[in-house]
Scaffold this motif. Structure first.
Motif, short mmCIF file in Angstrom:
data_model
loop_
_atom_site.label_atom_id
_atom_site.label_comp_id
_atom_site.label_asym_id
_atom_site.label_seq_id
_atom_site.Cartn_x
_atom_site.Cartn_y
_atom_site.Cartn_z
N UNK A 120 -13.46 -2.54 2.83
CA UNK A 120 -12.24 -1.72 2.80
C UNK A 120 -11.27 -2.23 1.73
N UNK A 121 -11.13 -3.55 1.64
CA UNK A 121 -10.22 -4.12 0.65
C UNK A 121 -10.71 -3.87 -0.77
N UNK A 122 -12.03 -3.87 -0.96
CA UNK A 122 -12.59 -3.58 -2.28
C UNK A 122 -12.30 -2.13 -2.68
N UNK A 123 -12.30 -1.24 -1.70
CA UNK A 123 -11.88 0.13 -1.99
C UNK A 123 -10.41 0.17 -2.34
N UNK A 124 -9.61 -0.56 -1.58
CA UNK A 124 -8.18 -0.58 -1.85
C UNK A 124 -7.91 -1.07 -3.27
N UNK A 125 -8.69 -2.06 -3.71
CA UNK A 125 -8.54 -2.59 -5.06
C UNK A 125 -9.23 -1.76 -6.12
N UNK A 126 -9.94 -0.71 -5.72
CA UNK A 126 -10.64 0.18 -6.66
C UNK A 126 -11.60 -0.61 -7.55
N UNK A 127 -12.27 -1.60 -6.97
CA UNK A 127 -13.15 -2.48 -7.74
C UNK A 127 -14.31 -1.71 -8.38
N UNK A 128 -14.83 -0.72 -7.68
CA UNK A 128 -15.98 0.02 -8.19
C UNK A 128 -15.65 0.80 -9.44
N UNK A 129 -14.42 1.27 -9.57
CA UNK A 129 -14.06 2.11 -10.70
C UNK A 129 -14.30 1.40 -12.02
N UNK A 130 -14.03 0.11 -12.07
CA UNK A 130 -14.23 -0.64 -13.31
C UNK A 130 -15.58 -1.34 -13.36
N UNK A 183 -8.30 7.86 -1.19
CA UNK A 183 -8.68 8.82 -0.15
C UNK A 183 -9.31 8.12 1.06
N UNK A 184 -9.85 6.91 0.86
CA UNK A 184 -10.52 6.19 1.95
C UNK A 184 -9.58 5.27 2.72
N UNK A 185 -8.33 5.17 2.30
CA UNK A 185 -7.42 4.24 2.96
C UNK A 185 -6.94 4.81 4.29
N UNK A 186 -6.55 3.91 5.16
CA UNK A 186 -6.06 4.32 6.47
C UNK A 186 -4.74 5.06 6.32
N UNK A 187 -4.46 5.93 7.28
CA UNK A 187 -3.19 6.65 7.27
C UNK A 187 -2.01 5.68 7.29
N UNK A 188 -2.18 4.57 7.99
CA UNK A 188 -1.10 3.58 8.08
C UNK A 188 -0.83 2.95 6.71
N UNK A 189 -1.88 2.62 5.97
CA UNK A 189 -1.68 2.03 4.64
C UNK A 189 -1.14 3.05 3.65
N UNK A 190 -1.61 4.30 3.73
CA UNK A 190 -1.07 5.34 2.86
C UNK A 190 0.43 5.53 3.13
N UNK A 191 0.80 5.54 4.40
CA UNK A 191 2.22 5.70 4.76
C UNK A 191 3.05 4.53 4.25
N UNK A 192 2.48 3.32 4.30
CA UNK A 192 3.20 2.14 3.83
C UNK A 192 3.41 2.20 2.31
N UNK A 193 2.37 2.59 1.58
CA UNK A 193 2.49 2.71 0.13
C UNK A 193 3.53 3.76 -0.23
N UNK A 194 3.52 4.87 0.48
CA UNK A 194 4.49 5.93 0.23
C UNK A 194 5.91 5.45 0.52
N UNK A 195 6.07 4.74 1.62
CA UNK A 195 7.41 4.24 1.98
C UNK A 195 7.95 3.32 0.89
N UNK A 196 7.09 2.46 0.37
CA UNK A 196 7.54 1.54 -0.68
C UNK A 196 7.88 2.31 -1.96
N UNK A 197 6.96 3.17 -2.42
CA UNK A 197 7.20 3.90 -3.67
C UNK A 197 8.44 4.78 -3.57
N UNK A 198 8.64 5.41 -2.43
CA UNK A 198 9.80 6.29 -2.29
C UNK A 198 11.12 5.52 -2.23
N UNK A 199 11.03 4.20 -2.07
CA UNK A 199 12.26 3.39 -2.05
C UNK A 199 12.72 2.99 -3.44
#
Length: 434
Positions: free
Chosen positions: A45-55, A279-295
């Protein structure tokens, strides 16, 4: 965004079932217990979060075997094999070796990694997450014997030892620490955006030594947008026109999950971020990222007044396209998808009226996507039905400049015009080797 692009290196596109669970042929040690497998799965899951596969996964290549070319100001480099193969990958790395490479940019043999590897961001990853990532790459990824390729950077710029001094100047060591006075969601979002998500690698302007000018919200330029590899990674601050100021929390969460919302659609490098990561991240993590960016407070933009939609002047031009070169191209090639009113058919077909990428001062992304199109968004294994096609073979530089100038002026967008020389320059740099 048809948005946020690196934005923005660059962009990449397949569903990744090999990250969702450990592959059947992965090198899982005999007798590994449930706790070990749970750690591997958390690392996946963390490797997805870091988008390791893309590179680290080349097109049609094996997962994490490297070989993907990446353009840098000094020349082209090729991403390395990070499978657990003992000869050509990282199979001989201890957890300490892995942590040093991830967070300090130093390989097991002591050579420095190029900062195209976002280790200044990964420096903020905490010990527990490093342990889980190490477990995944050692025991959840199939080993692939594939030798790493030398960079195309010429001597003396290919020497690695000067990077020690680069690290001394620009690398800030130490895992992320929660900010007092901020709630749990904000701190989780800051940790993800600044750390494994490495959003600043694309969306923060770089200095003369290719260093990110800021590494967190304490600097005003952080996530204010940046030009990288022919794309302009969008402004992620609260700026009203080119940033996220008009986006609701739901708009941003929808974009991170699907790559499209009522304001914009992903293209360029952001396509791969959506496909391979968010797209694979948990709803909780997506909400946290959004909360930070919107601040984040508003920074940058094109200096124009806050955008409001006005179709009238553009409608007159489209009613009489013979009098406007840009309107002629728009009616012939763009209008059927993006509409007479410029509002498209969101989220399937992106709006142009008020789109942050259209309103951005730098038009590189618009030129690039018009020339070259974009890869498919692939959400839950289903490709988007209407990807943006490329028009490099159909429209000349002046026609593209005319239509983009028309779009950037239309519907009260009020963005600067595009010149044919700008189109020619990007055509040459992006079409090379095609």
């Amino acid at each position: 965004m048809k948005n946020m692009l690196k934005g923005l290196g660059a962009a990449l596109c397949v569903a990744l079932p090999f990250l969702a669970q450990a592959p059947a042929d992965a090198a899982t040690p005999a007798g590994a217990g449930a706790a070990d497998q749970a750690l591997v799965q958390r690392g996946a899951y963390l490797a997805q979060l870091g988008d390791c596969a893309a590179c680290h996964t080349a097109p049609k290549g094996k997962p994490f075997a490297g070989g993907l070319p990446m353009n840098t100001p000094m020349g082209r480099i090729y991403v390395t094999n990070i499978t657990p193969d003992a000869q050509t990958g990282i199979g001989g790395y201890t957890e300490a070796d892995f942590a040093r490479a991830l967070r300090e940019g130093v390989a097991k043999d002591g050579h420095n990694l190029y900062p195209a590897m976002p280790y200044p961001s990964y420096a903020k990853v905490n010990d527990d997450d490093v342990k889980a990532l190490y477990a995944f790459f050692m025991h959840g990824v199939a080993p692939v014997q594939q030798a790493n390729r030398e960079s195309d950077i010429k001597w003396p710029l290919n020497m690695r030892w000067p990077l020690m001094f680069w690290n001394m100047a620009f690398l800030q060591k130490g895992a992320y620490r929660d900010k007092p006075g901020k709630d749990v969601a904000w701190n989780r979002g800051a940790y993800l955006v600044q750390g494994l998500g490495h959003c600043g690698s694309c969306h923060t302007p770089r200095g003369v030594a290719f260093q990110e000018s800021e590494l967190d919200e304490s600097g005003s330029a952080f996530l204010s947008g940046a030009l990288l590899d022919g794309w302009f990674a969008s402004n992620l601050t609260g700026e009203h026109n080119a940033g996220l100021g008009r986006w609701s929390d739901e708009d941003l969460r929808t974009f991170l999950k699907t790559g499209a919302n009522r304001h914009a659609s992903a293209f360029g490098a952001m396509t791969s971020v959506i496909n391979n990561s968010t797209q694979a991240l948990s709803d909780q993590d997506i909400a946290a990222m959004s909360a930070y960016l919107k601040s984040l407070p508003p920074v940058g933009g094109n200096g124009a007044a806050a955008y409001t939609y006005d179709p009238q002047a553009t409608k007159v031009s489209l009613d009489r396209p013979a009098n406007d070169a840009g309107a002629r191209v728009y009616t012939a090639f763009c209008m059927h998808c993006h509409g007479v009113d410029g509002r498209g058919f969101a989220p399937m077909l992106a709006p142009l009226a008020g789109n942050p990428n259209v309103l951005a001062k730098d038009a590189s992304s618009l030129i690039n996507v018009t020339l070259n199109g974009t890869g498919d968004l692939v959400i839950n294994g289903v490709p988007s039905p209407f990807p943006m096609p490329g028009f490099a073979a159909v429209l000349d530089d002046k026609q593209i400049a005319d239509v983009l100038s028309f779009v950037r002026a239309g519907w009260n967008n009020g963005a600067p015009a595009v010149g044919a020389a700008e189109v020619a320059k990007l055509r040459q740099s992006t079409q090379a080797g095609r």
